[in-house]
Write a protein that holds these residues in place. Structure first.
Motif, mmCIF file in Angstrom:
data_model
loop_
_atom_site.group_PDB
_atom_site.id
_atom_site.type_symbol
_atom_site.label_atom_id
_atom_site.label_comp_id
_atom_site.label_asym_id
_atom_site.label_seq_id
_atom_site.Cartn_x
_atom_site.Cartn_y
_atom_site.Cartn_z
ATOM 1 N N GLU A 1 2.218 -1.254 -4.474
ATOM 2 C CA GLU A 1 1.225 -0.340 -4.876
ATOM 3 C C GLU A 1 0.484 -0.855 -5.928
ATOM 4 O OE1 GLU A 1 -0.819 2.003 -3.345
ATOM 5 O OE2 GLU A 1 -1.942 1.908 -5.076
ATOM 6 N N ARG A 2 -0.913 -1.154 -5.852
ATOM 7 C CA ARG A 2 -1.393 -1.551 -6.950
ATOM 8 C C ARG A 2 -1.846 -0.706 -8.013
ATOM 9 N NH1 ARG A 2 -7.384 -0.270 -6.960
ATOM 10 N NH2 ARG A 2 -6.928 1.570 -5.575
ATOM 11 N N LEU B 1 -7.981 1.720 2.322
ATOM 12 C CA LEU B 1 -9.246 1.040 1.990
ATOM 13 C C LEU B 1 -9.504 -0.385 1.656
ATOM 14 C CD1 LEU B 1 -10.418 4.103 -0.239
ATOM 15 C CD2 LEU B 1 -11.395 3.521 1.912
ATOM 16 N N VAL C 1 -0.919 -6.666 -5.035
ATOM 17 C CA VAL C 1 -0.597 -8.015 -4.409
ATOM 18 C C VAL C 1 -1.821 -8.912 -4.491
ATOM 19 C CG1 VAL C 1 -0.185 -8.908 -2.224
ATOM 20 C CG2 VAL C 1 0.821 -6.881 -2.836
ATOM 21 N N GLY D 1 0.812 -1.309 -0.033
ATOM 22 C CA GLY D 1 0.097 0.050 0.168
ATOM 23 C C GLY D 1 1.098 1.183 -0.117
ATOM 24 N N VAL E 1 -5.986 3.865 9.963
ATOM 25 C CA VAL E 1 -5.457 5.323 10.341
ATOM 26 C C VAL E 1 -6.269 6.273 9.832
ATOM 27 C CG1 VAL E 1 -3.430 6.681 10.226
ATOM 28 C CG2 VAL E 1 -3.081 4.292 10.096
ATOM 29 N N VAL F 1 0.294 6.001 4.988
ATOM 30 C CA VAL F 1 0.566 5.271 6.055
ATOM 31 C C VAL F 1 1.813 4.240 5.484
ATOM 32 C CG1 VAL F 1 0.005 3.514 7.622
ATOM 33 C CG2 VAL F 1 -1.484 5.735 7.403
ATOM 34 N N SER G 1 -7.524 6.674 0.043
ATOM 35 C CA SER G 1 -8.114 7.772 0.780
ATOM 36 C C SER G 1 -7.053 9.023 0.981
ATOM 37 C CB SER G 1 -8.284 7.410 2.197
ATOM 38 O OG SER G 1 -9.191 6.179 2.443
ATOM 39 N N THR G 2 -5.841 8.619 0.582
ATOM 40 C CA THR G 2 -4.736 9.630 0.752
ATOM 41 C C THR G 2 -5.126 10.955 -0.221
ATOM 42 O OG1 THR G 2 -3.381 8.052 1.705
ATOM 43 C CG2 THR G 2 -2.576 10.137 0.559
ATOM 44 N N ALA H 1 -6.673 9.241 10.419
ATOM 45 C CA ALA H 1 -6.213 10.787 10.429
ATOM 46 C C ALA H 1 -4.508 10.699 10.025
ATOM 47 C CB ALA H 1 -5.958 11.524 11.911
ATOM 48 N N GLY H 2 -4.411 10.263 8.730
ATOM 49 C CA GLY H 2 -3.142 9.839 8.382
ATOM 50 C C GLY H 2 -1.835 10.927 8.428
ATOM 51 N N PHE H 3 -2.398 12.204 8.440
ATOM 52 C CA PHE H 3 -1.356 13.265 8.123
ATOM 53 C C PHE H 3 -1.266 13.667 9.796
ATOM 54 C CE2 PHE H 3 -3.396 12.671 4.311
ATOM 55 C CZ PHE H 3 -2.348 12.479 3.658
ATOM 56 N N ALA I 1 -8.508 16.043 3.361
ATOM 57 C CA ALA I 1 -8.337 17.608 3.346
ATOM 58 C C ALA I 1 -6.796 17.918 4.071
ATOM 59 C CB ALA I 1 -9.557 18.063 4.463
ATOM 60 N N GLY I 2 -5.996 16.880 4.574
ATOM 61 C CA GLY I 2 -4.750 17.437 4.770
ATOM 62 C C GLY I 2 -4.400 18.149 5.923
ATOM 63 N N GLY I 3 -5.593 18.014 6.956
ATOM 64 C CA GLY I 3 -5.348 18.788 8.189
ATOM 65 C C GLY I 3 -4.492 18.048 9.172
ATOM 66 N N PHE J 1 -13.054 6.665 4.052
ATOM 67 C CA PHE J 1 -11.643 6.356 4.861
ATOM 68 C C PHE J 1 -12.221 5.411 5.849
ATOM 69 C CE2 PHE J 1 -11.102 10.047 8.073
ATOM 70 C CZ PHE J 1 -12.332 10.814 7.806
HETATM 71 C C1 LIG Z 1 -12.635 13.621 2.581
HETATM 72 C C2 LIG Z 1 -11.519 12.917 3.480
HETATM 73 C C3 LIG Z 1 -10.888 14.335 4.064
HETATM 74 C C4 LIG Z 1 -9.875 13.629 4.859
HETATM 75 N N1 LIG Z 1 -9.304 14.446 5.823
HETATM 76 C C5 LIG Z 1 -8.160 14.305 6.555
HETATM 77 C C6 LIG Z 1 -7.619 15.372 6.972
HETATM 78 O O1 LIG Z 1 -7.637 16.625 6.755
HETATM 79 N N2 LIG Z 1 -6.290 15.151 7.756
HETATM 80 C C7 LIG Z 1 -6.157 13.732 8.038
HETATM 81 O O2 LIG Z 1 -4.966 13.572 8.845
HETATM 82 N N3 LIG Z 1 -6.649 12.545 7.221
HETATM 83 C C8 LIG Z 1 -7.514 13.130 6.564
HETATM 84 N N4 LIG Z 1 -8.538 11.899 5.993
HETATM 85 C C9 LIG Z 1 -7.942 10.806 6.152
HETATM 86 C C10 LIG Z 1 -6.698 10.390 5.476
HETATM 87 O O3 LIG Z 1 -6.841 10.308 4.104
HETATM 88 C C11 LIG Z 1 -6.401 8.824 5.772
HETATM 89 O O4 LIG Z 1 -6.186 8.768 7.168
HETATM 90 C C12 LIG Z 1 -5.266 8.252 4.869
HETATM 91 O O5 LIG Z 1 -5.266 8.624 3.759
HETATM 92 C C13 LIG Z 1 -4.832 6.800 5.231
HETATM 93 O O6 LIG Z 1 -3.980 6.276 4.543
HETATM 94 P P1 LIG Z 1 -3.614 4.945 4.156
HETATM 95 O O7 LIG Z 1 -2.309 4.897 3.694
HETATM 96 O O8 LIG Z 1 -3.919 4.068 5.430
HETATM 97 O O9 LIG Z 1 -4.538 4.416 3.128
HETATM 98 P P2 LIG Z 1 -4.773 4.690 1.591
HETATM 99 O O10 LIG Z 1 -4.730 6.092 1.393
HETATM 100 O O11 LIG Z 1 -6.247 4.137 1.419
HETATM 101 O O12 LIG Z 1 -3.628 3.768 0.967
HETATM 102 C C14 LIG Z 1 -3.968 2.495 0.836
HETATM 103 C C15 LIG Z 1 -3.077 2.050 -0.591
HETATM 104 O O13 LIG Z 1 -2.935 0.765 -0.557
HETATM 105 C C16 LIG Z 1 -3.069 0.260 -1.891
HETATM 106 N N5 LIG Z 1 -3.553 -1.079 -1.927
HETATM 107 C C17 LIG Z 1 -4.424 -1.651 -1.243
HETATM 108 N N6 LIG Z 1 -4.317 -3.041 -1.297
HETATM 109 C C18 LIG Z 1 -3.408 -3.270 -2.310
HETATM 110 C C19 LIG Z 1 -2.879 -4.593 -2.827
HETATM 111 N N7 LIG Z 1 -3.452 -5.761 -2.627
HETATM 112 N N8 LIG Z 1 -1.656 -4.540 -3.556
HETATM 113 C C20 LIG Z 1 -1.129 -3.223 -3.947
HETATM 114 N N9 LIG Z 1 -1.627 -2.099 -3.323
HETATM 115 C C21 LIG Z 1 -2.653 -1.956 -2.514
HETATM 116 C C22 LIG Z 1 -4.073 1.211 -2.482
HETATM 117 O O14 LIG Z 1 -4.048 1.216 -3.770
HETATM 118 C C23 LIG Z 1 -3.583 2.405 -1.966
HETATM 119 O O15 LIG Z 1 -2.940 3.410 -2.475
HETATM 120 C C24 LIG Z 1 -9.331 12.329 5.037
HETATM 121 C C25 LIG Z 1 -9.966 11.208 4.384
HETATM 122 C C26 LIG Z 1 -11.414 11.786 3.613
HETATM 123 C C27 LIG Z 1 -11.853 10.603 2.874
#
Ligand SMILES: Cc1cc2nc3c(=O)[nH]c(=O)nc-3n(C[C@H](O)[C@H](O)[C@H](O)COP(=O)(O)OP(=O)(O)OC[C@H]3O[C@@H](n4cnc5c(N)ncnc54)[C@H](O)[C@@H]3O)c2cc1C
Length: 804
Positions: free
Chosen positions: A35-36, A205, A174, A11, A347, A15, A43-44, A349-351, A48-50, A322
């Protein structure tokens, strides 16, 4: 693509990229990320990036502080801008309860070293003139709040990781994860197979789908979330400086400047779980259709709170999914039962949290344990009790409560009851007010007939105060009965059981018929468990500990299990029963059994198998109430029968049921610590007094080396008990302790000790300041309360009742 790597991160969201970066930072260079699609494809990309530091768990708040502090370093290493806007932020309070919460938060930040401060409505209007302060009673200002560019930040992590040796493979999904006989994993991808010792699920996700590849269910669920971006607004773009962030919990919105306009995000009550049957692999860089109807009510409130919005056009509506765990904290760490498979999921609140999650996981993978207690985000805090429906309902409830005040005595109702014991119906008929822990219902207290079966959520003394007091007095003056399902229980058997336990536990194991209290230490000498071990018969031990730590402890027990000769089973719901405690406890037990339970025959810290009524029981002469007491364990099917026996025999002995609220009050009168409050992986035995249960003469047990060093270097801080001059509010935990205006310590837990009629706090103080009578002050809801050290137990100081 390589054929082997030391770790494969699945992923490329914020995160996964942070985990990859931290693995390289802490020394593993042979690591890859798969990364697929492109980086930021979950979600990333639409976040909103806060970012902010506030979190109810101090250690997670610290890790959020670490994340925010990391961005500058990341920009320097990678040369990639994160688009940082350190604008500060204010959380508004529109009623006194919220102000109490913010005041308590601010107090906590004092000992954490965070520079937040309370602000008046007038100051809020000065800091952020576009906010209407109507109905605002105050706020909490955090200079660390801000926002960034989600894509730039994710690429900065990825670039820095690559510069430090990592490889990233894009557009390569994967497909399968297969464990080989040698314990390593084959990661099967669209582009081929890569073998590794360590897999990290950072699938965001798709984390549920990745978990299913190794046969596990992760309790997380995506929720839809919307924010609006406005057109240019005069009051915004005519300013010289950027506006701060504002969170208006009462209105369920957050707000910040975006260029010449604003961003307004909403945590609405009418919210929608997304991807109920899973996340499609085809879901890509797309948004969900807007649903303004769902947010109509909070929008109306926002127009009042930020009047300039009323005239502004809406440029974009972002609706994206998310993931959340049921309590809103991440799921991080080694998955119990699946060696070599690590989680960095849920996660939300990824940021704010991504950096801390990456650091924690990298420490765990490379150094064997994280450097601070991270139970609040440990994947093991959920064990295997969550079903998909339970998770969905709890996640929805958590989303709805994102901006609600969560009170320390609050029991959230969604998806309950989940698990119950056979005694549930008995308690229910006696007007029990239930709570829940680790998915299991327990009694908090018993409402008197005719009274509402509901404890008002509050930071102050609740409507249950007098009722709990009566339950405590019933125990201390006659005999109380309480269920003991609320312990984690394990059976350790086999010819190698004693040697095994002597290695994983710090105390020497008891001989047959005896009970020992023992800490369990990590290699670095911090507390990872606090147990009662009963040696029931040759080679058969029962271990009891914290209920919430069941999966956490089983993970450790299994990790250290030899290939043969020892069997460890979690028997928490198989062996249940009751504790009876109070001066009449022995009389009660003796009426129900033919065994000799006199003090001579059955002394304190002894265990004996006997029939109680017609149930085959294991009876332990211990009680967490600190009173004369017994824990009576039976197979679950005998629990009701056991209750009938005890209830009948107790009629003329003053037997009364009591709940967990009374239990926690009674233990304060003996200064008995509890897991995750006084005892947790941030503290050592020497700091907590548990060193009296460490058997240094044993040559070989995990953590011995560190414990010896700690013994030879007296700790700078130590637990102490204080009597607080409280009024209508007692301490809950995390309040700062002051001496002459300086913060010198913090509270771990406390409350009102009803029998002793004293408000009690247990907490850490500098060792050289601890002596009976020493005076301190504790900040409770903004008031400074005098607190005096009192290390002599308030009840039964010479343990005559407990041992008599
Ligand atoms: C509208 C909105 C507003 C937001 N605002 C904020 C904010 O202001 N501040 C904040 O901190 N957070 C915010 N968030 C939350 C934030 O987006 C998430 O916390 C963060 O993006 C999580 O990141 P992640 O890396 O865990 O997951 P993801 O971003 O979902 O990344 C997972 C990755 O794994 C890859 N993947 C999955 N399965 C496979 C596989 N089998 N093989 C290869 N790759 C795979 C996917 O393609 C993807 O790129 C917001 C979310 C939303 C929806």
């Amino acid at each position: 693509m390589k054929s082997h790597a030391r770790a494969v991160v699945i992923g490329g969201g914020v995160v996964g990229c942070s985990v990859l970066f931290h693995l390289t930072k802490l020394g593993w260079k042979d690591v890859v990320l798969i990364e697929r699609s492109e980086l930021t494809s979950g979600s990333t990309w639409h976040a909103a990036g806060g970012f902010h530091t506030i979190n109810s768990d101090p250690n997670i708040a610290k890790l959020q502080g670490y994340t925010i502090g990391l961005y500058k370093e990341l920009e320097e290493i990678s040369g990639q801008a994160c688009g940082l806007h350190h604008v500060g932020g204010v959380t508004l309070a529109t009623d006194q309860e919220r102000m109490d919460l913010l005041t308590a938060e601010r107090a906590k930040h004092r000992y954490m070293g965070l520079d937040t401060h309370l602000v008046s409505p007038k100051e809020i209007a000065e800091i952020c003139p576009v906010v209407s302060i109507e109905g605002v009673v105050g706020g909490l200002y955090d200079p660390l709040d801000g926002h960034l560019d989600p894509s730039g930040t994710t690429h900065a992590y990825a670039k820095a990781a690559k510069m430090q040796g990592a490889e990233i493979y894009l557009r390569n999904r994967v497909l399968e994860l297969n464990r080989k006989a040698d314990g390593t994993w084959d990661v099967v991808t669209e582009e081929g197979t890569i073998n590794t010792e360590n897999i990290v699920n950072a699938g965001g996700l798709w984390a549920r789908e990745v978990g299913a590849m190794v046969g596990v269910y992760h309790p997380l669920h995506p929720m839809e979330h919307q924010y609006l971006v406005t057109d240019d607004i005069k009051e915004v773009y005519e300013r010289d400086t950027e506006l701060p962030h504002i969170v208006d919990p009462g209105g369920e919105t957050y707000f910040r400047q975006e260029g010449r306009g604003l961003v307004l995000g909403i945590y609405e009550q009418d919210c929608d779980p997304w991807g109920v049957d899973g996340t499609s692999w085809d879901f890509g860089h797309e948004l969900l259709p807007d649903n303004l109807d769902r947010i109509a009510e909070p929008l109306e409130a926002a127009f009042k709170r930020y009047p300039c919005l009323a005239e502004a056009g809406i440029k974009t509506v972002i609706n994206g999914p998310f993931t959340f765990a049921p309590d809103g904290n991440p799921l991080v760490g080694p998955m119990p039962g699946v060696p070599g498979y690590w989680c960095a999921c849920a996660v939300m609140a990824g940021f704010s949290q991504g950096g801390g999650v990456g650091l924690t996981l990298a420490e765990w993978m490379i150094e064997g344990e994280p450097s601070t207690d991270v139970f609040a985000m440990d994947v093991a805090r959920y064990g295997d009790f969550c079903t998909n429906t339970y998770t969905r309902e709890k996640v929805k409830e958590n989303y709805q409560h994102r901006f609600s005040i969560v009170y320390p005595n609050e029991e959230l109702p969604a998806a309950r009851p989940l698990k119950t014991t056979p005694a549930y119906g008995i308690w229910d008929r006696q007007n029990a007010v239930f709570g829940s822990g680790y998915g299991l219902e327990h009694v908090n207290y018993f409402a008197p007939a005719g009274q509402e079966r509901y404890e008002t959520p509050t930071f102050r003394r609740s409507n249950a105060f007098d009722i709990v007091g009566a339950e405590c007095r019933a125990v201390r003056t006659a005999v109380g009965i309480n269920e003991i399902h609320n312990f984690g229980k394990y059976e350790v058997t086999g010819p190698g059981a004693e040697d095994y336990l002597n290695i994983i536990m710090a105390n020497r194991m008891p001989s047959v018929g005896r009970i020992t209290l023992t800490p369990m230490l990590s290699p670095s000498g911090v507390l990872i468990g606090d147990f009662t071990v009963s040696h029931i018969s040759q080679g058969r031990y029962q271990i009891t500990g914290s209920s919430t730590a069941q999966a956490y402890h089983m993970r450790w027990f299994e990790k250290h299990l030899p290939d043969h000769g020892v069997d460890v089973k979690n028997i928490s719901l198989d062996r249940i029963g009751f504790q009876i405690a109070g001066p009449n406890a022995r009389a009660l037990l003796s009426k129900t059994t033919r065994a000799d339970v006199s003090n001579e025959a059955f002394a304190f810290l002894r265990v004996q198998e006997m029939e109680v009524g017609n149930a085959p029981a294991t009876v332990c002469r211990v009680s967490y109430t600190g009173d004369l007491g017994y824990e009576i364990y039976v197979p679950a099917a005998y629990q009701v029968s056991l209750y009938e026996t005890l209830a009948e025999a107790g009629k003329d002995l003053g037997l009364k049921p009591f709940g967990m609220r009374a239990m926690m009050s009674l233990r304060l009168e003996k200064s008995f610590g509890s897991w995750l409050r006084e005892y947790k992986p941030d503290y050592t035995p020497a700091e907590t007094g548990l060193d009296r249960f460490v058997q240094f003469q044993k040559e070989n047990f995990i953590g011995r080396e560190a414990a010896v060093i700690a013994r030879d270097t007296p700790p700078k801080r130590h637990l102490a008990t204080l009597i607080v001059d409280a009024d209508d509010a007692d301490v809950w935990g995390d309040e700062p302790i002051f001496k002459n205006g300086d913060v010198v310590g913090f509270v771990t837990s406390g409350g009102y000790a009803h029998f002793a009629e004293k408000s009690v706090a247990i907490g850490f103080l500098p060792t050289d300041m601890i002596e009976d009578g020493a005076q301190f002050e504790i900040e409770i809801l903004g008031d400074m309360r005098s607190a005096i050290v009192n290390n002599t137990p308030l009840f039964d100081p010479n343990a005559e009742r407990m041992r008599g």
